[in-house]
Design an enzyme around this catalytic site. Structure first.
Site, PDB file in Angstrom:
ATOM      1  N   ARG A 163      -0.944  -5.149   6.135  1.00  0.00           N
ATOM      2  CA  ARG A 163      -1.165  -3.709   6.046  1.00  0.00           C
ATOM      3  C   ARG A 163      -2.242  -3.386   5.004  1.00  0.00           C
ATOM      4  NH1 ARG A 163       2.225  -1.340   3.657  1.00  0.00           N
ATOM      5  NH2 ARG A 163       3.533  -3.050   2.904  1.00  0.00           N
ATOM      6  N   LYS A 197       4.826   0.453  11.163  1.00  0.00           N
ATOM      7  CA  LYS A 197       5.169   1.110   9.912  1.00  0.00           C
ATOM      8  C   LYS A 197       4.778   2.588   9.902  1.00  0.00           C
ATOM      9  CE  LYS A 197       7.251  -2.248   7.847  1.00  0.00           C
ATOM     10  NZ  LYS A 197       8.744  -2.182   7.719  1.00  0.00           N
ATOM     11  N   HIS A 241      15.117   0.937   4.802  1.00  0.00           N
ATOM     12  CA  HIS A 241      14.369  -0.295   5.020  1.00  0.00           C
ATOM     13  C   HIS A 241      15.350  -1.440   4.802  1.00  0.00           C
ATOM     14  CE1 HIS A 241      10.782  -3.082   3.866  1.00  0.00           C
ATOM     15  NE2 HIS A 241      11.050  -3.136   5.163  1.00  0.00           N
ATOM     16  N   LYS A 301      16.383 -10.986   3.511  1.00  0.00           N
ATOM     17  CA  LYS A 301      16.926  -9.886   4.319  1.00  0.00           C
ATOM     18  C   LYS A 301      17.175 -10.303   5.767  1.00  0.00           C
ATOM     19  CE  LYS A 301      14.062  -6.463   4.671  1.00  0.00           C
ATOM     20  NZ  LYS A 301      13.463  -6.104   5.952  1.00  0.00           N
ATOM     21  N   THR A 302      16.165 -10.926   6.389  1.00  0.00           N
ATOM     22  CA  THR A 302      16.302 -11.332   7.785  1.00  0.00           C
ATOM     23  C   THR A 302      17.235 -12.528   7.925  1.00  0.00           C
ATOM     24  OG1 THR A 302      14.105 -10.495   8.349  1.00  0.00           O
ATOM     25  CG2 THR A 302      15.050 -12.132   9.811  1.00  0.00           C
ATOM     26  N   ASP A 316      15.206  -4.739  10.331  1.00  0.00           N
ATOM     27  CA  ASP A 316      14.220  -4.154   9.413  1.00  0.00           C
ATOM     28  C   ASP A 316      14.380  -2.661   9.108  1.00  0.00           C
ATOM     29  OD1 ASP A 316      11.975  -4.520   7.741  1.00  0.00           O
ATOM     30  OD2 ASP A 316      10.637  -3.763   9.274  1.00  0.00           O
ATOM     31  N   ARG A 348       3.203 -14.063  11.923  1.00  0.00           N
ATOM     32  CA  ARG A 348       4.427 -13.451  12.428  1.00  0.00           C
ATOM     33  C   ARG A 348       4.575 -13.616  13.933  1.00  0.00           C
ATOM     34  NH1 ARG A 348       6.963  -9.385   9.105  1.00  0.00           N
ATOM     35  NH2 ARG A 348       5.912  -9.147   7.097  1.00  0.00           N
TER      36      ARG A 348
END
Length: 531
Positions: free
Chosen positions: A60, A200, A219, A243-244, A258, A324
């Site tokens: 980003r 996003k 988030h 997190k994932t 997410d 990704r």
């Protein structure tokens, strides 16, 4: 020429977007892939994946993201965190982008942001690249074919990577631009092929719209117990905190990885797919995510692959460490069919503490939960960014500052209200270092982290004996089955306790200094945590 299925009253011409070449509406995955290949946008990979590169932009561009400063949003935007754009500059930018689009082919996907029909956002995605349309069909939720006949977009996102902004003319920073006009309900993206900007942008919209409805935008990842959506857990965390990985528990049902909302009815996924990092992805540790990298239609972004065998190289980060894959949620076998859950029973805040101070798990009061939610702490370690030699604290409020258009306390107060109303238990989980800081200590063992999380989620941890942490005041269990007692007390894992005390004092000070910005907006019990 118009091709595909669309509400006849909601074509681009009806929105004032005219003079384009072929416009393809709501093509499905195989059709989008055919166009992407014919246009030389990428290559077909093993299993029918879509192999693409995003050129110079492999992540980003937050410094090039702007919110148009209109009277309607003037008092609701967190301007310290969101760059303003003059409405007149946006109008010139929009006119110039439309002129640039003349005669070019575009792909339109009409999609939903949000699994809960009561709170979903109807989004029209207009893309210059066919594979961006494929990406967004994975990322957002796909209407049934007959729903397209009456689909009316609330927001329109136009992405033209070949367009170059002019800083002098458009009031921006560079040739790359992400401009959100919340009043005109248009987002313009130019100068970047990185697909994450599309995803996003929708998250930023929902983060702005939903709080005014009393819905918490988060988030986070989320899962629930099999056959029991009431037993829902959400996992907040910045990149690299797990997190994932930790939410992808095969013994629980995955709601999403997410972005989620917490409404009056419970938890719902914003998305229809996952956008997973693939660097060092393991078929042993993450078999289901790994399997998606050879499934039809999965977008493989910025990975190195063998030209003869099409085998992916999961260790080669020469293009970017941020490589990704994007795939629909149903590619994960234990994914929820509805993407809905109950009110969170447990809230997990993940942090990777490279200073070796925080315990592997701690129970938080509602005030402490707000403190740590607004802090959004993790740490960078040497090698993650150029110039990082020693661990550096990172505070990203609400665990996602770049996507928060409103002031952080708006989200903080909303979270605290929902915790109080629904009785959620909050935990802080450190997946970082123990026995010393990064470079001296060891990474928190994943087996023990999973054991502690299981105990928290199944309720058995509630019966443990707890001590009060001397540095942060939260509760830390003294004994947990199958976890060494010494691991639960980070001070005991250090060879020199005096060095731990010194490091802990530094970290507490970092937290306090960062939190000073929120002091005018929080209640006294939250302020007291700093004392």
């Amino acid at each position: 020429m118009i091709k595909g299925r669309v509400n006849p009253a909601q074509r681009l011409e009806d929105q004032g977007i005219e003079g384009l070449g072929n416009v393809y509406y709501n093509l499905i995955e195989p059709q989008l892939m055919e166009h992407a290949i014919a246009r030389a946008e990428g290559h077909i990979g093993k299993g029918g994946t879509m192999l693409v590169s995003t050129g110079s932009h492999t992540g980003r561009s937050p410094q090039d993201k702007f919110v148009v400063r209109t009277e309607e949003v003037e008092d609701t935007i967190w301007w310290d965190n969101n760059k303003p754009m003059d409405p007149a500059d946006f109008d010139v930018l929009y006119a110039d982008m439309l002129a640039h689009m003349q005669g070019k082919d575009f792909f339109v996907e009409d999609l939903y942001g949000g699994a809960d029909p009561a709170h979903r956002l109807d989004v029209r995605m207009v893309t210059e690249l066919a594979w961006h349309g494929l990406f967004m069909r994975h990322m957002l939720r796909r209407p049934e074919r007959d729903e397209l006949d009456t689909f009316v977009p609330e927001f329109t996102i136009i992405n033209s990577p070949s367009f170059r902004a002019d800083p002098k003319k458009h009031g921006c920073r560079s040739e790359t631009i992400i401009a959100l006009n919340l009043t005109k309900k248009i987002i313009l993206i130019g100068g970047s092929e990185y697909a994450g900007e599309n995803k996003k942008s929708v998250f930023t919209l929902l983060n702005y719209i939903l709080p005014s409805k009393g819905v918490m935008a988060m988030h986070c990842s989320a899962n629930h117990a099999p056959g029991n959506p009431v037993d829902t857990a959400v996992f907040f965390g910045l990149s690299g905190t797990g997190k994932t990985t930790l939410s992808a528990d095969p013994s629980r049902v995955l709601i999403g990885d997410d972005e989620h909302g917490w409404s009056e009815k419970g938890t719902f996924n914003f998305e229809g797919g996952c956008y997973a990092k693939t660097i060092s992805l393991s078929p042993v540790a993450e078999p289901e995510i790994y399997a998606t990298t050879s499934m039809f239609g999965t977008v493989i972004e910025n990975m190195v692959w063998d030209e003869d065998t099409l085998e992916l190289d999961f260790e080669d980060d020469s293009l970017t460490p941020n490589m990704r894959c994007a795939y629909p949620l149903h590619y994960i076998s234990n994914a929820s069919e509805t993407a809905l859950g109950g009110h969170p029973k447990n809230i997990i805040m993940l942090t990777s503490d490279a200073f070796g101070v925080l315990p592997p798990i701690a129970r938080l009061t509602p005030a402490q939960a707000m403190y740590h939610f607004l802090s959004g702490f993790t740490a960078k370690v040497a090698g993650t960014e150029r110039g990082v030699v020693h661990p550096e604290p990172t505070f990203s409020t609400c665990f996602g500052a770049p996507f928060m258009p409103r002031r952080p306390e708006v989200y903080g107060h909303l979270l605290r209200e929902k915790i109080a109303k629904h009785g959620a238990t909050c935990w802080l989980v450190n997946t970082g270092w123990t026995g010393g800081p990064y470079g001296e200590g060891n990474r928190m063992p994943i087996k023990e982290t999973r054991t502690l999380l299981t105990a928290a989620l199944d309720g058995s941890l509630h019966d443990a004996e707890f001590r009060t942490d001397a540095n942060f005041g939260f509760e830390v269990p003294l004994h947990v089955h199958d976890v060494p007692d010494v691991l639960l007390d980070p001070r005991r894992t250090w060879n020199r306790h005096s060095e731990y005390d010194e490091q802990a004092a530094k970290l507490v000070k970092m937290f306090a200094e960062n939190f000073e910005q929120y002091v005018p907006y929080v209640d006294d019990d939250v302020k007291a945590i700093m004392l």
